[in-house]
Design a protein around this motif. Structure first.
Motif, mmCIF file in Angstrom:
data_model
loop_
_atom_site.group_PDB
_atom_site.id
_atom_site.type_symbol
_atom_site.label_atom_id
_atom_site.label_comp_id
_atom_site.label_asym_id
_atom_site.label_seq_id
_atom_site.Cartn_x
_atom_site.Cartn_y
_atom_site.Cartn_z
ATOM 1 N N SER A 86 0.450 -2.105 4.645
ATOM 2 C CA SER A 86 0.797 -0.782 4.100
ATOM 3 C C SER A 86 0.080 0.318 4.311
ATOM 4 C CB SER A 86 0.293 -1.480 2.546
ATOM 5 O OG SER A 86 -1.079 -1.622 2.475
ATOM 6 N N LEU A 90 2.076 3.649 5.297
ATOM 7 C CA LEU A 90 1.772 4.839 4.934
ATOM 8 C C LEU A 90 1.531 6.081 5.867
ATOM 9 C CD1 LEU A 90 -0.332 3.657 2.181
ATOM 10 C CD2 LEU A 90 1.591 4.956 1.658
ATOM 11 N N LYS A 102 6.565 5.617 -4.235
ATOM 12 C CA LYS A 102 5.608 5.116 -4.841
ATOM 13 C C LYS A 102 5.074 3.807 -4.870
ATOM 14 C CE LYS A 102 6.096 8.999 -8.188
ATOM 15 N NZ LYS A 102 6.381 9.285 -9.520
ATOM 16 N N GLY A 105 1.952 2.565 -1.797
ATOM 17 C CA GLY A 105 0.725 3.033 -1.998
ATOM 18 C C GLY A 105 -0.211 1.787 -2.751
ATOM 19 N N THR A 108 -1.765 -1.598 -0.715
ATOM 20 C CA THR A 108 -2.948 -1.665 -0.044
ATOM 21 C C THR A 108 -4.214 -2.381 -1.053
ATOM 22 O OG1 THR A 108 -2.295 0.258 1.169
ATOM 23 C CG2 THR A 108 -4.610 -0.463 1.202
#
Length: 132
Positions: A86, A90, A102, A105, A108
């Protein structure tokens, strides 16, 4: 649990960590990734390597455990993939022009919690069977 799985995962995580670490150190800045994101990327590569080394260490001692560690292995594997993967997403997806939603995020910290669960429950299982 088959120690060959630990070896395979450990080596794969280390190889990917080294490749992605080199990419982070030498390439990301050239494509306009800002320093803070490069540091995040480095965190993802570090955790790949740490957990790869941990998996290799477990491969060497798994035969000494008086209990199964399949759930812990799976948690470490999945947690590492979610945590590091992740972070990579990102950092890299916006640079590739892909809009981050969204959903990525929160993956993680979920991956981090799964990692903690895997290593912590392994520790607790060992403590329960430890004989001095």
């Amino acid at each position: 649990m088959n120690d060959k799985k630990f070896i395979l995962v450990g080596l794969l995580f280390i190889v990917l960590g080294i490749i992605l670490g080199a990419m982070g150190a030498h390439y990301l800045e050239t494509i306009g990734i800002e320093e803070g994101r490069i540091e995040s990327f480095a965190t993802g590569t570090s955790y790949l390597i740490y957990n790869g080394l941990g998996a290799l260490g477990l491969a060497g001692i798994v035969h000494k455990f008086d209990f199964e560690i399949g759930y812990q292995f799976n948690a470490i594997l999945i947690g590492t993939i979610l945590f590091s993967g992740s972070i990579f997403a990102l950092v890299l997806l916006p640079a590739a022009g892909v809009e981050i939603n969204k959903f990525i995020g929160p993956i993680t910290p979920i991956g981090g919690l799964i990692l903690i669960f895997g290593w912590l429950t392994l520790f607790i299982k060992y403590l329960r069977t430890y004989k001095s």
